[in-house]
Design a protein around this motif. Structure first.
Motif, PDB file in Angstrom:
ATOM      1  N   ALA A 189       0.842  -1.189   0.000  1.00  0.00           N
ATOM      2  CA  ALA A 189       0.000   0.000   0.000  1.00  0.00           C
ATOM      3  C   ALA A 189       0.882   1.246   0.000  1.00  0.00           C
ATOM      4  CB  ALA A 189      -0.905  -0.014   1.222  1.00  0.00           C
ATOM      5  N   GLY A 190       0.264   2.403  -0.024  1.00  0.00           N
ATOM      6  CA  GLY A 190       1.032   3.635   0.047  1.00  0.00           C
ATOM      7  C   GLY A 190       0.886   4.474  -1.195  1.00  0.00           C
ATOM      8  N   ASP A 191       1.466   5.644  -1.131  1.00  0.00           N
ATOM      9  CA  ASP A 191       1.353   6.596  -2.211  1.00  0.00           C
ATOM     10  C   ASP A 191       2.166   6.144  -3.420  1.00  0.00           C
ATOM     11  OD1 ASP A 191       0.577   8.977  -3.378  1.00  0.00           O
ATOM     12  OD2 ASP A 191       0.678   9.959  -1.403  1.00  0.00           O
ATOM     13  N   THR A 192       1.612   6.306  -4.594  1.00  0.00           N
ATOM     14  CA  THR A 192       2.373   5.866  -5.769  1.00  0.00           C
ATOM     15  C   THR A 192       3.664   6.663  -5.925  1.00  0.00           C
ATOM     16  OG1 THR A 192       0.960   7.300  -7.069  1.00  0.00           O
ATOM     17  CG2 THR A 192       0.504   4.956  -7.152  1.00  0.00           C
ATOM     18  N   SER A 193       3.674   7.877  -5.415  1.00  0.00           N
ATOM     19  CA  SER A 193       4.889   8.680  -5.562  1.00  0.00           C
ATOM     20  C   SER A 193       6.005   8.153  -4.660  1.00  0.00           C
ATOM     21  CB  SER A 193       4.590  10.143  -5.241  1.00  0.00           C
ATOM     22  OG  SER A 193       3.997  10.231  -3.966  1.00  0.00           O
ATOM     23  N   ALA A 194       5.624   7.399  -3.626  1.00  0.00           N
ATOM     24  CA  ALA A 194       6.625   6.893  -2.691  1.00  0.00           C
ATOM     25  C   ALA A 194       7.076   5.474  -3.035  1.00  0.00           C
ATOM     26  CB  ALA A 194       6.069   6.931  -1.274  1.00  0.00           C
ATOM     27  N   GLN A 195       6.335   4.799  -3.898  1.00  0.00           N
ATOM     28  CA  GLN A 195       6.657   3.416  -4.233  1.00  0.00           C
ATOM     29  C   GLN A 195       7.144   3.343  -5.667  1.00  0.00           C
ATOM     30  OE1 GLN A 195       6.284   1.494  -1.773  1.00  0.00           O
ATOM     31  NE2 GLN A 195       4.686   2.409  -0.505  1.00  0.00           N
ATOM     32  N   TYR A 196       8.068   2.417  -5.884  1.00  0.00           N
ATOM     33  CA  TYR A 196       8.533   2.249  -7.271  1.00  0.00           C
ATOM     34  C   TYR A 196       9.048   0.828  -7.465  1.00  0.00           C
ATOM     35  CZ  TYR A 196      10.153   4.010 -11.756  1.00  0.00           C
ATOM     36  OH  TYR A 196      10.325   4.240 -13.097  1.00  0.00           O
ATOM     37  N   VAL A 197       8.323  -0.129  -6.853  1.00  0.00           N
ATOM     38  CA  VAL A 197       8.822  -1.495  -6.833  1.00  0.00           C
ATOM     39  C   VAL A 197       8.976  -2.085  -8.236  1.00  0.00           C
ATOM     40  CG1 VAL A 197       8.406  -3.823  -5.994  1.00  0.00           C
ATOM     41  CG2 VAL A 197       7.870  -1.871  -4.549  1.00  0.00           C
ATOM     42  N   MET A 198       7.900  -2.040  -9.001  1.00  0.00           N
ATOM     43  CA  MET A 198       7.986  -2.566 -10.368  1.00  0.00           C
ATOM     44  C   MET A 198       8.979  -1.758 -11.178  1.00  0.00           C
ATOM     45  SD  MET A 198       6.551  -5.254 -11.384  1.00  0.00           S
ATOM     46  CE  MET A 198       5.825  -5.525 -12.989  1.00  0.00           C
ATOM     47  N   GLY A 199       8.969  -0.471 -10.914  1.00  0.00           N
ATOM     48  CA  GLY A 199       9.885   0.409 -11.624  1.00  0.00           C
ATOM     49  C   GLY A 199      11.331  -0.041 -11.416  1.00  0.00           C
ATOM     50  N   TRP A 200      11.689  -0.300 -10.167  1.00  0.00           N
ATOM     51  CA  TRP A 200      13.060  -0.716  -9.867  1.00  0.00           C
ATOM     52  C   TRP A 200      13.370  -2.080 -10.450  1.00  0.00           C
ATOM     53  CZ3 TRP A 200      16.454   2.654  -9.070  1.00  0.00           C
ATOM     54  CH2 TRP A 200      16.201   3.814  -8.306  1.00  0.00           C
ATOM     55  N   ILE A 201      12.416  -2.971 -10.329  1.00  0.00           N
ATOM     56  CA  ILE A 201      12.641  -4.320 -10.874  1.00  0.00           C
ATOM     57  C   ILE A 201      12.901  -4.243 -12.367  1.00  0.00           C
ATOM     58  CG2 ILE A 201      11.457  -6.496 -11.415  1.00  0.00           C
ATOM     59  CD1 ILE A 201      10.199  -6.370  -8.643  1.00  0.00           C
ATOM     60  N   ARG A 202      12.100  -3.451 -13.015  1.00  0.00           N
ATOM     61  CA  ARG A 202      12.272  -3.328 -14.465  1.00  0.00           C
ATOM     62  C   ARG A 202      13.571  -2.592 -14.782  1.00  0.00           C
ATOM     63  NH1 ARG A 202       8.693  -0.464 -16.900  1.00  0.00           N
ATOM     64  NH2 ARG A 202       8.593  -1.549 -18.883  1.00  0.00           N
ATOM     65  N   PHE A 203      13.878  -1.580 -13.965  1.00  0.00           N
ATOM     66  CA  PHE A 203      15.130  -0.849 -14.192  1.00  0.00           C
ATOM     67  C   PHE A 203      16.324  -1.800 -14.077  1.00  0.00           C
ATOM     68  CE2 PHE A 203      18.878   1.161 -12.369  1.00  0.00           C
ATOM     69  CZ  PHE A 203      19.207   2.012 -13.407  1.00  0.00           C
ATOM     70  N   LEU A 204      16.312  -2.614 -13.026  1.00  0.00           N
ATOM     71  CA  LEU A 204      17.413  -3.571 -12.832  1.00  0.00           C
ATOM     72  C   LEU A 204      17.499  -4.525 -14.026  1.00  0.00           C
ATOM     73  CD1 LEU A 204      17.286  -4.657  -9.079  1.00  0.00           C
ATOM     74  CD2 LEU A 204      19.173  -3.564 -10.306  1.00  0.00           C
ATOM     75  N   HIS A 205      16.341  -4.948 -14.470  1.00  0.00           N
ATOM     76  CA  HIS A 205      16.308  -5.872 -15.606  1.00  0.00           C
ATOM     77  C   HIS A 205      16.957  -5.231 -16.833  1.00  0.00           C
ATOM     78  CE1 HIS A 205      14.763  -9.570 -17.471  1.00  0.00           C
ATOM     79  NE2 HIS A 205      14.492  -8.831 -18.550  1.00  0.00           N
ATOM     80  N   PHE A 206      16.583  -3.993 -17.077  1.00  0.00           N
ATOM     81  CA  PHE A 206      17.100  -3.335 -18.275  1.00  0.00           C
ATOM     82  C   PHE A 206      18.581  -3.001 -18.125  1.00  0.00           C
ATOM     83  CE2 PHE A 206      12.491  -1.737 -18.541  1.00  0.00           C
ATOM     84  CZ  PHE A 206      12.088  -2.967 -19.020  1.00  0.00           C
ATOM     85  N   ALA A 231       4.544   1.339  -9.234  1.00  0.00           N
ATOM     86  CA  ALA A 231       4.703   1.263  -7.780  1.00  0.00           C
ATOM     87  C   ALA A 231       4.622  -0.182  -7.287  1.00  0.00           C
ATOM     88  CB  ALA A 231       3.628   2.098  -7.095  1.00  0.00           C
ATOM     89  N   GLY A 232       4.106  -1.063  -8.131  1.00  0.00           N
ATOM     90  CA  GLY A 232       3.933  -2.439  -7.692  1.00  0.00           C
ATOM     91  C   GLY A 232       2.651  -2.622  -6.908  1.00  0.00           C
ATOM     92  N   GLN A 233       1.624  -1.854  -7.259  1.00  0.00           N
ATOM     93  CA  GLN A 233       0.335  -1.958  -6.562  1.00  0.00           C
ATOM     94  C   GLN A 233      -0.706  -2.554  -7.498  1.00  0.00           C
ATOM     95  OE1 GLN A 233       0.149   2.205  -5.540  1.00  0.00           O
ATOM     96  NE2 GLN A 233       0.815   1.776  -3.437  1.00  0.00           N
ATOM     97  N   PHE A 234      -1.135  -3.747  -7.153  1.00  0.00           N
ATOM     98  CA  PHE A 234      -2.015  -4.485  -8.055  1.00  0.00           C
ATOM     99  C   PHE A 234      -3.296  -4.932  -7.377  1.00  0.00           C
ATOM    100  CE2 PHE A 234       2.430  -5.376  -9.093  1.00  0.00           C
ATOM    101  CZ  PHE A 234       2.494  -4.887 -10.389  1.00  0.00           C
ATOM    102  N   ALA A 235      -4.353  -5.008  -8.178  1.00  0.00           N
ATOM    103  CA  ALA A 235      -5.532  -5.735  -7.709  1.00  0.00           C
ATOM    104  C   ALA A 235      -5.118  -7.196  -7.672  1.00  0.00           C
ATOM    105  CB  ALA A 235      -6.690  -5.524  -8.680  1.00  0.00           C
ATOM    106  N   GLU A 236      -5.365  -7.852  -6.544  1.00  0.00           N
ATOM    107  CA  GLU A 236      -4.926  -9.248  -6.411  1.00  0.00           C
ATOM    108  C   GLU A 236      -6.079 -10.209  -6.613  1.00  0.00           C
ATOM    109  OE1 GLU A 236      -1.666 -10.071  -5.522  1.00  0.00           O
ATOM    110  OE2 GLU A 236      -0.888  -8.086  -5.001  1.00  0.00           O
TER     111      GLU A 236
END
Ligand code: HEM
Ligand code: HEM
Ligand code: NFV
Ligand code: SF4
Ligand code: SF4
Ligand code: F3S
Ligand code: MG
Lengths: 235, 364, 581
Positions: free
Chosen positions: A56-73, B241-246
């Motif tokens: 959960a949390g603000d999208t501006s504070a999270q970037y999990v997929m972003g980082w994963i994809r960045f690392l991948h690239f 952000a990695g926020q998904f409907a699960e």
């Protein structure tokens, strides 16, 4: 016979040092960087298709997929540029550096020795041949699963990357055709790219096992060779 | 230059005198009185509206339904003022042979100057008789009308790719238009159906700028199919952000999290849904909570479940996705390696006990 | 077999054969052949569904949760109804109960479809059978305005408004390019409207074209797009979030307000434009009494629009359910979609293969195997058919029968059944309409009756939308915001082998999907569709379907201009993609 040629080479050198300098420094460096890149690619790639549980949390504070994809690239660039570097080294390095790119498929002896190695792995012969470079079986596997596999992963990977950069981007120009060739639906390309990860993984399992096994069984150095460059012969 | 009706008559050796006579006859037969004759003559002498022949093969008529949803321009304005929809089985007044006569008339009168719009596709099995029109296979009608057209618009995923009737095992061998007509420019406007305003925009672009739109590698207008749904999806920040409907109707769904894990095909689908949106911008699939099913993509019916991200790969015969195939393969390889290692260790233990390998080597 | 009797009709194919192909202003592809006697009266009718795609074959082996999307593509005109039917079939098979909100939303979507489909049918597919576009050019706009104002309070009715439209029409006609109106049967003696009524109708043709796109926005709100909105097994995909973070994008107050405003405008349009036009046009065709066919004998309806979620029994369905046979209006038979003896499909005159074609198959055991062969008396060749042989196979439509009877389905069936059941919602509007037109009850068994029932139903559906809107709001207010039940979402939770049936009342009539699920995959899928019922070819006993019956004994003014044939066929709103699927 190829094994004989290598044996001569070993013998010639053995008189002096009992060890042969096989893998030059750039190649060794590449090997370990490459191994690391692929590890990162496989882990991040896995989570690109099947992401981690949401946080959960603000999208501006999270970037999990972003980082994963960045690392991948990032790893993908290292992997791809490294591969180009490796091709360059095949041209300028010693003749062992060319082995994973060119198979002597018209050489009947070579095929015979592939078979011989196969029999060695099937416990049918008691002793393996000794090689300064790769044994023919390893060479064949590396060509099929690594060299071809890497080209495949780079082509499909950069084709997908081109979709993100957008139509008209350099990656789209250079690799966009791959999607078209594979039927035009990029979902298919994603699936095939993902399957490539698993194929690579299978190769790595066998590769690492074989390296350790041969290190022990074939009475010649392997792992330390990829560290120091020197092939040591135990007898 | 497009020929006007008057040009055609002149070309066929009809004098201006008899042309004017024709006009006044038309005027009276239409109940307009002879006063309208000069106007008719004027209209016929000036630039005609581009005729459009809209054929229907195997389809569901949803592309037509979508077309009439256009808000800008309004469909009525397109049909009354921008082009001349001379043949369209769904809307036209005429039926039977009077309808079919129009095809011949337009083909000869506007040779090389009409647009052929195709909704649906021709089946090739059973001599094409899975789509019979006028007692003949639809494919013949398609070939004949295509022969003299200026360009073809392939409406929707049916005409562009084959769509649902071409999904495996494609019992009728439904075949997209570009695979049977190879000598004409074809503009694919895929989607199941395409967005109304995209459809009218493609047509009006062609009429207004008098050229074909620029197409991408797959033959789609770049202006609407140049980017993926995902590239401009308003839920993209949640993806990053990695926020998904699960699960359906969970907290994430209610918060408008990314639908990637629910199978959204936005990352692999080229269409304008996330920007133009649907029905005058009211919404689009993702905004209403369901993932994109990839309806504008080639073969989207056969790419596995709409609810998986890593979908089935049909080539493997069995239902299996990359992870199932891969993990199984890796498992088998791993087990084989372990077994191999065990046998090796055994053999080695035996050899250490005195005989075998060492001995063999010593003998050498 | 040149002459024989069935269902009270004497079929005689000795007279002049007239072919209409394509039958236009329908969905899909259809052909009809009739024999006229020396007085140009139709004595034999042969209707052919001329397309087949094989959806039932394609569905085999697929994920049942995906089936709604495939079946939705059976038709883009009655878009959504197949998807809903499919969801219900899967839910029935797996025993999934949907939330109350999902039921209300589904009903809203289904009713939206009813209104939209009926409106577009009336103005854009059917009106030109009654309205002469060219005659509208002769109308006096002032008198047109007076006519319009005398029948309705719809504000777009000034003389200037009609003059503008007429001028635009004139310019259009003068251009010499008549577009969709090219080669129409303008001036045919079967057209009876005065120019002013024609101008009014043409004006509303254009207005309805503008308005129809508004109605479907309800699909867009809940399903993301129209045509072909999205659905979900277990409920609806659109989550409700009234006041939480991220409510933008979910169903929230703004979305609900939009739904409400569309419903209000829809009711207005149907009650102030569609219904008055219907009555006005009908009043000029009162004595054109043809086209009843089997409607006075055999009618079928499954019922639809469950008031409360998950209860599909007749008592909970707002649209009536039942069957009438042998013209006995005093008895409404119960209908059971699971009974292997009730609904069966025959293929003796259809291009399919059964092991024994004298027997019908219940859809759970249904077989769809194409077999394109022509009867020996076919004229022309295999790919150049001049006339089909109705004694052989001649259509891609199967022949469904209810307890062996050919049945008519659709708004007229629903209204008659509702009427006989004494349901005021259906009886009163029918009585009022008949009274306004000065017609007796049996007049409803006709081409016009079918068209009228559809109009009444459009109004009924529009008002019912408001009912379910209010219901949705009340339920949310009571604290229930659930839209989907995911208990049985994962195939691992399913039994090994199950079967189910789902049904709806589609705009064109009774629709059923039968599914068998085995090991998580579709084992068999069969759809029996409204136009399959109405457009069915003969069965093994030679019984004719509703289309064919309706054309019987109709006089045709000009054999070469099949206006009367179009009129009657259009009154069913044929959908051929649906019928064959
Ligand atoms: C992602 C993982 C890895 C990949 C893709 C990989 C790939 C390769 C390739 C392509 C070569 C051929 C080098 C050349 O001739 O250019 C090679 C050689 C070698 N690798 Fe790896 N490697 C990986 C990991 C490892 C690991 C973890 C080990 C040690 C346990 C290892 C041990 C060796 C050895 C000993 C050789 C030399 C074999 C010989 O001398 O014939 N590799 N590897
Ligand atoms: C051994 C090398 C590689 C492995 C094992 C690997 C693995 C993966 C995997 C498993 C995925 C997820 C696929 C899916 O489920 O959709 C993925 C996605 C991707 N990979 Fe790779 N990859 C490799 C190389 C590359 C390369 C060289 C590139 C080039 C840039 C690349 C670019 C991408 C892109 C663009 C995606 C899609 C990302 C997205 O959809 O967000 N990969 N990779
Ligand atoms: N017949 C039919 Fe449909 C309807 N209404 C569906 O079930 O139109 Ni395409
Ligand atoms: S593309 Fe889709 S929407 Fe268009 S006709 Fe085909 S099935 Fe219907
Ligand atoms: S909802 Fe779909 S298109 Fe939107 S960001 Fe997520 S994956 Fe991409
Ligand atoms: S399903 Fe189709 S409508 Fe758009 S969002 Fe996806 S392309
Ligand atoms: Mg069926």
């Amino acid at each position: 016979m190829l094994a004989q040629q290598d044996a001569h080479e070993a013998e010639r050198n053995a008189r002096l040092v009992k060890a042969v300098y096989v893998y030059e420094a750039p190649l060794r460096l590449w090997h370990w960087v490459n191994a690391l890149a692929i590890t990162v690619l496989a882990i991040t790639g896995y989570f690109i298709g099947k992401p981690l549980p949401s946080i959960a949390g603000d999208t501006s504070a999270q970037y999990v997929m972003g980082w994963i994809r960045f690392l991948h690239f990032a790893a993908a660039y290292i992997f791809a540029i490294g591969f180009l570097g490796r091709i360059y080294w095949a041209l300028v390095g010693n003749h062992h550096a060319r082995q994973i790119f060119i198979l002597p498929i018209f050489n009947r002896n070579w095929w015979g020795e592939v078979l011989y190695e196969l029999r060695w792995y099937l416990f049918l012969v008691k002793e393996p041949n000794k090689y300064v470079g790769h044994n023919p079986m390893a060479q064949l596997m590396m060509f099929l699963f690594f060299t071809v596999g890497a080209v495949y992963m780079i082509l499909t990977g950069f084709a997908l990357y081109g979709e993100g950069l957008g139509a008209g981007s350099w990656a789209d120009h250079m690799f966009g055709w791959v999607i078209w060739v594979l039927g035009g639906n990029s979902l298919q390309v994603h699936n095939m790219h993902r399957l490539g990860m698993w194929v690579t993984l299978c190769f790595i399992i066998v590769h690492i096992y074989a390296a350790i096994r041969e290190d022990i069984m074939s009475r010649q150095s392997l792992i330390s060779t990829m560290v120091s460059g020197w092939r040591m012969f135990k007898d | 230059m497009t020929e006007t009706f008057y040009d055609v008559l002149r070309r066929q050796g009809i004098t201006r005198r008899s042309f004017l006579k024709f006009c006044s006859l038309t005027a009276t037969s239409l109940g307009l009185g002879s006063a309208a004759a000069p106007q008719i003559a004027h209209a016929l002498e000036t630039k005609p509206r581009t005729p459009v022949l809209w054929l229907h093969g195997l389809e569901c008529t949803c592309c037509s339904e979508s077309f009439i949803r256009s808000a800008h321009p309004l469909t009525k304005d397109v049909v009354l003022s921008m082009l001349s929809l001379d043949y369209d089985d769904t809307l036209m007044a005429a039926a039977g042979h009077q309808a079919e006569a129009i095809l011949d008339e337009i083909r000869t009168k506007y040779k090389g100057n009409y647009i052929l719009a195709v909704e649906g596709n021709p089946p090739l099995n059973e001599d094409g008789m899975f789509a019979i029109q006028g007692g003949r296979p639809f494919i013949e009608k398609l070939r004949e009308t295509a022969a003299d057209c200026k360009a073809i618009i392939s409406w929707g995923s049916c005409a562009s790719w084959g769509c649902v009737q071409a999904a495996k095992p494609n019992p009728t061998r439904a075949t997209p238009v570009h695979k049977v007509i190879t000598d004409k420019p074809i503009i694919k406007v895929p989607g199941c159906p395409p967005i109304a305003e995209v459809m009218t925009a493609v047509v009006t672009y062609m009429l207004t700028f008098e050229k074909l739109p620029e197409l991408d590698r797959m033959g789609r207008p770049k202006m609407f199919y140049g980017q993926r749904i995902h590239d401009k999806c308003y839920r993209r920040p949640h993806f990053d952000a990695g926020q998904f409907a699960e699960a359906w109707d969970d907290e994430g769904s209610r918060k408008g999290y990314c639908l990637y894990k629910m199978g959204c095909k936005g990352p692999t689908t080229y269409n304008a849904c996330s920007t133009v949106r649907w029905n005058e911008g009211v919404s689009f699939p993702i905004q209403s909570g369901h993932g994109c099913i990839g309806c504008s993509e080639d073969g989207f019916w056969d790419k596995g479940s709409f609810y998986d991200r890593v979908t089935d790969i049909k080539q493997f015969g069995i239902e299996a996705n990359a992870d199932k195939v891969g993990a199984t393969a890796a498992g088998v390889v791993g087990a084989a390696v372990a077994a191999h290692a065990a046998v090796t260790a055994l053999a080695r233990a035996r050899s250490k006990s005195g005989i075998d390998i060492k001995q063999g080597q010593e003998e050498r | 077999m040149a002459v024989y009797e069935t269902q009270g009709f004497k079929l005689d194919n000795t007279g002049k054969r007239v072919v209409v192909d394509p039958v236009t202003r329908i969905e899909g592809h259809m052909r009809v052949e009739v024999n006229l006697d020396s007085n140009n009266v139709i004595r034999n009718a042969v209707s052919t569904g001329t397309m087949w795609r094989g959806l039932e074959v394609i569905l085999k082996g697929r994920d049942p949760r995906d089936a709604w999307a495939f079946t939705e593509r059976i038709c883009g005109v009655c878009t959504g109804t197949h998807a809903l039917t499919s969801c219900r079939a899967v839910e029935d098979a797996l025993g999934i109960a949907i939330p109350e909100n999902a039921n209300s939303i589904r009903n809203l979507m289904q009713l939206t479809l009813q209104v939209h489909d009926h409106l577009v049918h009336f103005y854009h597919l059917h009106a030109l059978d009654w309205v002469d576009v060219v005659s509208a050019l002769k109308a006096d706009p002032k008198k047109t305005s007076e006519l319009a104002q005398s029948i309705s309070s719809w504000p777009n009715s000034s003389p200037g408004y009609f003059r503008d439209i007429q001028n635009r029409l004139k310019k259009f006609v003068e251009s010499g390019q008549l577009g969709p109106f090219m080669n129409g049967y303008w001036g045919n003696p079967a057209y009876k409207l005065p120019p002013e009524a024609n101008l009014m109708a043409v004006t509303h043709y254009l207005e309805a074209l503008d308005f129809q796109k508004e109605i479907v926005k309800i699909h867009t709100i809940f399903g993301g797009k129209n045509p072909h909105p999205n659905w979900l097994v277990g409920g609806m995909p659109c989550a409700i979030n009234l006041d939480g973070v991220g409510a933008v994008g979910a169903v929230n107050m703004e979305r609900l307000n939009l739904v409400k405003s569309i419903i209000d405008r829809t009711i207005e349009f149907v009650d102030q434009v569609y219904l008055p036009d219907l009555v006005a046009i009908a009043s000029f065709y009162k004595d054109w009494t043809y086209g009843g066919g089997i409607s006075s004998m055999s009618l079928l309806s499954y019922g639809d629009i469950p008031d409360v979620a998950n209860d599909y029994s007749a008592g909970n369905l707002l649209l009536p359910r039942g069957a009438i046979i042998n013209g006995d209006l005093s008895k409404i038979h119960e209908v059971d979609l699971r009974d292997p003896e009730e609904i069966q499909e025959f293929v003796s005159h259809s291009w399919y293969k059964y092991a024994d074609e004298t027997k019908g198959l219940h859809p759970w055991d249904g077989v769809t195997e194409p077999n394109f062969v022509l009867g020996q008396n076919t004229k022309g060749s295999r790919t150049r058919v001049e006339s089909f042989d109705e004694e052989g196979k001649y259509s891609w439509i199967k022949s469904p029968r209810w307890r062996g009877h050919a049945m008519e389905v659709g708004p007229l069936a629903r209204y008659v059944i509702g009427y006989v059941q004494g349901k005021a919602e259906f009886k009163e509007p029918v009585d009022k309409l008949l009274k306004d037109l000065g017609l007796p009850l049996p007049a409803i068994f006709s081409t016009l009756g079918r068209t009228a029932a559809r109009g009444l139903e459009a109004s009924w559906a529009a008002h019912k939308m408001l009912y379910f809107y209010n219901k949705l709001i009340a339920n949310i207010k009571a604290g229930d915001t659930a839209t989907a039940n995911v208990d049985k979402w994962e195939p691992s939770t399913w039994p090994k082998e199950v079967k189910g049936v789902g049904f709806t009342e589609a705009p064109r009539g009774a629709l059923g999907h039968w599914i068998k699920i085995k090991d998580g995959k579709i084992d068999n899928y069969q759809a029996v569709v409204p136009t399959t019922w109405n457009g069915s070819p003969r069965d093994h006993k030679g019984q004719i379907g509703a289309f064919e019956a309706s054309l019987m004994n109709t006089p045709v003014a000009k054999a070469d201009e099949p206006l009367e044939i179009l009129r009657t066929l259009h009154s069913f709103d044929p959908c051929l993609a649906c019928s064959t699927h």
